[in-house]
Design a protein around this motif. Structure first.
Motif, PDB file in Angstrom:
ATOM      1  N   HIS A 367       0.791  -1.232   0.000  1.00 38.76           N
ATOM      2  CA  HIS A 367       0.000   0.000   0.000  1.00 38.76           C
ATOM      3  C   HIS A 367       0.822   1.281   0.000  1.00 38.76           C
ATOM      4  O   HIS A 367       0.261   2.357  -0.271  1.00 38.76           O
ATOM      5  N   VAL A 368       2.101   1.216   0.308  1.00 36.80           N
ATOM      6  CA  VAL A 368       2.922   2.428   0.308  1.00 36.80           C
ATOM      7  C   VAL A 368       3.209   2.826  -1.138  1.00 36.80           C
ATOM      8  O   VAL A 368       3.823   2.071  -1.892  1.00 36.80           O
ATOM      9  N   GLU A 369       2.758   4.026  -1.526  1.00 40.35           N
ATOM     10  CA  GLU A 369       2.898   4.488  -2.907  1.00 40.35           C
ATOM     11  C   GLU A 369       3.818   5.688  -3.044  1.00 40.35           C
ATOM     12  O   GLU A 369       4.411   5.901  -4.103  1.00 40.35           O
ATOM     13  N   ARG A 370       3.939   6.477  -1.978  1.00 39.15           N
ATOM     14  CA  ARG A 370       4.762   7.697  -2.050  1.00 39.15           C
ATOM     15  C   ARG A 370       5.754   7.715  -0.892  1.00 39.15           C
ATOM     16  O   ARG A 370       5.554   8.404   0.111  1.00 39.15           O
ATOM     17  N   PRO A 371       6.842   6.950  -1.004  1.00 35.47           N
ATOM     18  CA  PRO A 371       7.838   6.945   0.070  1.00 35.47           C
ATOM     19  C   PRO A 371       8.399   8.346   0.317  1.00 35.47           C
ATOM     20  O   PRO A 371       8.589   9.129  -0.620  1.00 35.47           O
ATOM     21  N   VAL A 372       8.649   8.650   1.562  1.00 40.07           N
ATOM     22  CA  VAL A 372       9.191   9.964   1.921  1.00 40.07           C
ATOM     23  C   VAL A 372      10.626  10.067   1.401  1.00 40.07           C
ATOM     24  O   VAL A 372      11.490   9.275   1.800  1.00 40.07           O
ATOM     25  N   PRO A 373      10.925  11.012   0.498  1.00 38.20           N
ATOM     26  CA  PRO A 373      12.270  11.068  -0.109  1.00 38.20           C
ATOM     27  C   PRO A 373      13.394  11.224   0.898  1.00 38.20           C
ATOM     28  O   PRO A 373      14.475  10.659   0.727  1.00 38.20           O
ATOM     29  N   ARG A 374      13.178  11.972   1.952  1.00 34.21           N
ATOM     30  CA  ARG A 374      14.270  12.231   2.894  1.00 34.21           C
ATOM     31  C   ARG A 374      14.672  10.979   3.679  1.00 34.21           C
ATOM     32  O   ARG A 374      15.731  10.967   4.313  1.00 34.21           O
ATOM     33  N   HIS A 375      13.836   9.937   3.644  1.00 32.13           N
ATOM     34  CA  HIS A 375      14.169   8.738   4.399  1.00 32.13           C
ATOM     35  C   HIS A 375      15.312   7.945   3.775  1.00 32.13           C
ATOM     36  O   HIS A 375      16.015   7.212   4.466  1.00 32.13           O
ATOM     37  N   ARG A 376      15.480   8.023   2.490  1.00 30.76           N
ATOM     38  CA  ARG A 376      16.579   7.347   1.778  1.00 30.76           C
ATOM     39  C   ARG A 376      16.660   5.856   2.170  1.00 30.76           C
ATOM     40  O   ARG A 376      17.722   5.328   2.509  1.00 30.76           O
ATOM     41  N   LEU A 377      15.491   5.212   2.083  1.00 25.09           N
ATOM     42  CA  LEU A 377      15.389   3.780   2.374  1.00 25.09           C
ATOM     43  C   LEU A 377      15.159   2.997   1.084  1.00 25.09           C
ATOM     44  O   LEU A 377      14.419   3.440   0.201  1.00 25.09           O
ATOM     45  N   ASP A 378      15.753   1.827   1.011  1.00 24.57           N
ATOM     46  CA  ASP A 378      15.471   0.890  -0.081  1.00 24.57           C
ATOM     47  C   ASP A 378      14.250   0.074   0.334  1.00 24.57           C
ATOM     48  O   ASP A 378      14.355  -1.080   0.748  1.00 24.57           O
ATOM     49  N   LEU A 379      13.082   0.691   0.251  1.00 26.30           N
ATOM     50  CA  LEU A 379      11.856   0.081   0.741  1.00 26.30           C
ATOM     51  C   LEU A 379      11.315  -0.900  -0.294  1.00 26.30           C
ATOM     52  O   LEU A 379      11.083  -0.530  -1.459  1.00 26.30           O
ATOM     53  N   VAL A 380      11.125  -2.138   0.114  1.00 24.57           N
ATOM     54  CA  VAL A 380      10.581  -3.167  -0.780  1.00 24.57           C
ATOM     55  C   VAL A 380       9.084  -2.935  -0.900  1.00 24.57           C
ATOM     56  O   VAL A 380       8.348  -3.000   0.087  1.00 24.57           O
ATOM     57  N   ARG A 381       8.618  -2.677  -2.128  1.00 23.00           N
ATOM     58  CA  ARG A 381       7.209  -2.373  -2.355  1.00 23.00           C
ATOM     59  C   ARG A 381       6.708  -3.144  -3.572  1.00 23.00           C
ATOM     60  O   ARG A 381       7.478  -3.652  -4.371  1.00 23.00           O
ATOM     61  N   GLY A 382       5.401  -3.219  -3.679  1.00 20.84           N
ATOM     62  CA  GLY A 382       4.789  -3.808  -4.862  1.00 20.84           C
ATOM     63  C   GLY A 382       4.775  -5.318  -4.836  1.00 20.84           C
ATOM     64  O   GLY A 382       3.812  -5.937  -4.400  1.00 20.84           O
TER      65      GLY A 382
END
Length: 429
Positions: A367-382
């Motif tokens: 459900h996360v569609e707009r990761p916060v840019p300042r977090h600089r995380l390699d967030l696994v999505r989709g």
């Protein structure tokens, strides 16, 4: 605070029992998680729509009356019934027989932050409306946050050490640190983890009192950690219990499987607000990694605490960047499909980590569609991400300043033939 060093091989997980809002049992829950199926819905049984936050991760389809002895039903709250089922499934999965082990070498370490809400509120209502003579005698213990440890130990004859840890979400990981200590002091097997359920009208109101729930009423948009639309979390019920054994005890009985090792654990507490000192999450992670004997560069995936409050997400993202560098390691939070299950959530993350080690698939943060840019995380999505994973870091924080970190590593040697036959038998692949 860190766990005690065992001085030998780390303890191993040989059995798993899962009761989750999006699946019952390891197979059903893991498949649902990889498919992105959510268990977040309107709380049933009363008009929850009147609450500011009416959504929760709700366990459905479990018939406790068909799975537990009838004598236990009037003695237990829903949370204990969920815990007893999870413990039973964990033992069935492990193949361990507590009766075959020395009498005082089997124990239980669980975490619970809410106790038996539904049971005690029903009995208090009787007290107010019908008088003390109508209150169940089981109210003396059915409400207590330690009751899951007690009922599991009684049902399975686990007469060794017993513990309960209360630290909100962090307590769910602290149980594994406690299991390590028990095993280091001579225990052979410990049932460890956490299960929660506090979704009756009073229980849901209590979740609201923490001030961190999302008011969004769309189940797919209500819980969005690390997203620009993050506005709080969704509560939930369920969790996981694991059979944890010393490596030597598991080998001696010929354990049919080892999911992984609990290689290192640490817990810390945040300093008081205004002290100028940093939060303790990064320190807990460093201590757990040190106990496991691995460096940050060795970590292949992080299962995040994922509070979904902007300030808390910022703090966790900063801790991860401090440890691993910007975009330094894949980060995921499959709990977006279940909600935050208090002490039950982190053990479910540990199960996800163990299955990621086994199958080489990192479950996504749904459900996360707009990761916060300042977090600089390699967030696994989709979609699930294929990866060779040998070491996972699981993080948890509790309301009030609790931090906990657990390092989970792949078994040192798991014969492919054994793992293959287990996959066919249980359908875990």
């Amino acid at each position: 605070m860190t766990g005690l060093s065992l001085g030998t091989a780390p303890p191993v997980v040989t059995g798993i029992g899962v009761v989750a809002p999006n699946g019952l049992g390891v197979q059903e829950w893991w498949d649902a998680t990889l498919r992105g199926e959510s268990g977040i819905r309107l709380v049933p049984g009363y008009d929850a729509a009147r609450y500011p936050s009416p959504l929760a991760g709700v366990v459905t389809g479990l018939d406790a009356a068909a799975m537990l002895p009838g004598r236990l039903l009037p003695q237990t709250d829903r949370v204990t019934r969920l815990a007893l089922v999870a413990a039973q499934w964990a033992f069935e999965d492990s193949g361990a027989d507590p009766a075959a082990l020395p009498e005082y070498t089997t124990g239980v370490a669980t975490s619970n932050a809410t106790g038996g809400f539904e049971f005690t509120h029903r009995e208090v209502r009787k007290l107010w409306t019908e008088g003390p003579g109508r209150v169940s005698v089981y109210e003396s213990f059915a409400w207590f946050y330690a009751v899951n440890t007690g009922q599991i130990s009684i049902r399975h004859g686990l007469r060794g050490p017993g513990s309960v840890l209360v630290a909100d979400q962090a307590g769910g990981l602290d149980t594994f640190g406690q299991a390590r200590r028990m095993l280091g002091k001579g225990a052979a097997l410990v049932v460890s983890g956490g299960v929660e359920s506090a979704l009756d009208p009073w229980g849901l109101l209590s979740h609201h009192s923490g001030g961190r729930l999302s008011g969004v009423r769309d189940p797919a948009r209500a819980y969005l950690p690390f997203d620009e639309a993050a506005a709080g979390h969704v509560p939930g019920e369920g969790g996981a219990l694991l059979v944890v054994e010393s490596a030597s005890a598991a080998a001696a009985r010929g354990a049919r499987q080892v999911y992984g090792q609990l290689a290192g654990h640490a817990s810390t507490f945040d300093p008081p607000p205004g002290s100028g000192r940093p939060p303790g999450l990064a320190r807990a992670a460093r201590l757990a990694l040190a106990q496991a004997g691995v460096a940050p560069a060795d970590v292949d995936v992080v299962f995040a605490d994922a509070a979904a409050r902007p300030a808390l997400d910022d703090a966790e993202a900063a801790a991860l960047e401090e440890l691993f560098g910007p975009y330094g390691v894949p980060v995921t939070a499959p709990k977006t499909l279940t909600g935050r299950l208090t002490a039950g959530g982190p053990p479910l993350d540990v199960v996800a980590a163990l299955l990621t080690l086994r199958h080489g698939l990192i479950p996504p943060t749904a459900h996360v569609e707009r990761p916060v840019p300042r977090h600089r995380l390699d967030l696994v999505r989709g979609e699930p991400r294929p990866a060779r994973v040998r070491t996972a870091l699981v993080l948890a924080r509790g309301h009030g300043g609790f931090n906990s970190a657990l390092v989970v590593t792949a078994p040192p040697a798991a014969p492919d033939a054994d793992r293959g036959s287990r996959t066919e038998e249980e359908g875990i692949a």
